[in-house]
Design a protein around this motif. Sequence first.
Motif, mmCIF file in Angstrom:
data_model
loop_
_atom_site.group_PDB
_atom_site.id
_atom_site.type_symbol
_atom_site.label_atom_id
_atom_site.label_comp_id
_atom_site.label_asym_id
_atom_site.label_seq_id
_atom_site.Cartn_x
_atom_site.Cartn_y
_atom_site.Cartn_z
ATOM 1 N N UNK A 43 -33.524 -4.886 21.212
ATOM 2 C CA UNK A 43 -32.613 -6.035 21.219
ATOM 3 C C UNK A 43 -33.405 -7.338 21.144
ATOM 4 N N UNK A 44 -32.847 -8.285 20.406
ATOM 5 C CA UNK A 44 -33.573 -9.533 20.126
ATOM 6 C C UNK A 44 -33.152 -10.641 21.102
ATOM 7 N N UNK A 45 -33.904 -10.769 22.180
ATOM 8 C CA UNK A 45 -33.671 -11.848 23.134
ATOM 9 C C UNK A 45 -34.398 -13.099 22.624
ATOM 10 N N UNK A 46 -33.723 -14.246 22.549
ATOM 11 C CA UNK A 46 -34.336 -15.457 21.975
ATOM 12 C C UNK A 46 -35.641 -15.857 22.653
ATOM 13 N N UNK A 47 -35.715 -15.679 23.954
ATOM 14 C CA UNK A 47 -36.911 -16.115 24.683
ATOM 15 C C UNK A 47 -38.110 -15.221 24.417
ATOM 16 N N UNK A 48 -37.852 -13.928 24.218
ATOM 17 C CA UNK A 48 -38.959 -12.979 23.996
ATOM 18 C C UNK A 48 -38.535 -11.935 22.969
ATOM 19 N N UNK A 49 -38.777 -12.210 21.706
ATOM 20 C CA UNK A 49 -38.441 -11.245 20.663
ATOM 21 C C UNK A 49 -39.336 -10.016 20.794
ATOM 22 N N UNK A 50 -38.786 -8.817 20.646
ATOM 23 C CA UNK A 50 -39.588 -7.611 20.830
ATOM 24 C C UNK A 50 -40.600 -7.422 19.705
ATOM 25 N N UNK A 51 -41.786 -6.982 20.050
ATOM 26 C CA UNK A 51 -42.792 -6.659 19.040
ATOM 27 C C UNK A 51 -42.693 -5.184 18.689
ATOM 28 N N UNK A 52 -43.279 -4.816 17.574
ATOM 29 C CA UNK A 52 -43.291 -3.413 17.171
ATOM 30 C C UNK A 52 -44.005 -2.570 18.228
ATOM 31 N N UNK A 53 -45.098 -3.098 18.762
ATOM 32 C CA UNK A 53 -45.856 -2.364 19.776
ATOM 33 C C UNK A 53 -45.029 -2.163 21.040
ATOM 34 N N UNK A 54 -44.291 -3.183 21.442
ATOM 35 C CA UNK A 54 -43.449 -3.067 22.638
ATOM 36 C C UNK A 54 -42.396 -1.979 22.456
ATOM 37 N N UNK A 55 -41.749 -1.967 21.282
ATOM 38 C CA UNK A 55 -40.718 -0.958 21.011
ATOM 39 C C UNK A 55 -41.332 0.431 21.010
ATOM 40 N N UNK A 56 -42.487 0.586 20.357
ATOM 41 C CA UNK A 56 -43.141 1.898 20.274
ATOM 42 C C UNK A 56 -43.528 2.410 21.653
ATOM 43 N N UNK A 57 -44.047 1.528 22.496
ATOM 44 C CA UNK A 57 -44.441 1.929 23.854
ATOM 45 C C UNK A 57 -43.216 2.338 24.664
#
Length: 281
Positions: A43-57
């Motif tokens: 999910x795309x939170x304006x304050x902290x957009x998710x990175x590919x690495x974050x999603x993969x982890x």
Amino acid sequence: MESGRHCLAKTLVCHLWSAISKALFAEFLATGLYVFFGVGSALRWPSTLPSVLQIAITINMATAMVVQVTWKASGAHVNPAVTLAFLVASQISLPRAVAYVAAQLAGATVGAALLYGVTPGHIRETLGVNVVRNSVSTGQAVAVEVVLTLQMVLCVFASTDSRQASGSPAAMIGVSMAVGHLIGIYFTGCSMNPARSFGPAVIVGKFTVHWIFWVGPLTGAVLASLIYNFILFPDTKTLTQRLAILKGTTEVETAVGVEPQKKESEPSSGDIEMESVGQIA
């Protein structure tokens, strides 16, 4: 004598139903949790957009968590593609496979609905529905999903095969899911799991190119099953045994950390042979 046989049959049926219902609930629960955490990480939170690495982890840890929690109860397939792979490998009956897929789709829908309900409206948007990137063709998207799912299912078989693996397969399957997402996100958002794509699509009513996320993973799963079980590590089941397993008249007792029985004789009248088949994502 007749009364004794009736009681024995009733007891066996009760044990069988108890085991099956527990397995179906495990698949429902595991898939719901996987979708909640996996889709939630994208999910795309304006304050902290998710990175590919974050999603993969997150996917890595969510996969390992649900596999560790439910693999003894159901084999923790958590994925219609994995269930199909084990069906092709004659490690699960057709009736049980159909029931597993139904439980997985229901769990994915409930998990997506829960995520939708707790997420602010301006954040949830399309709720992480898988889409093909503008620069990627339909054929390329299908091919990517085939390859990503193939490597994951090969890892599932290798880490749950009692002939060469021991202990929980949770960590290795989580790694294979993370590897897939590190690449697949750039192409299709990375499905590798029709249930993961199905749940959010149902909740937001968006089924554009949804078929890709069934055809790709299911094709990759079948190829992986054929490669592992008929080329790399073929087993000794006969055609008669495979047909019996498919129909559910004979169950399997292999994989997912369960050591095969040493004696090959028929079970006694009080025994029930239950499937214990492997996993995920």
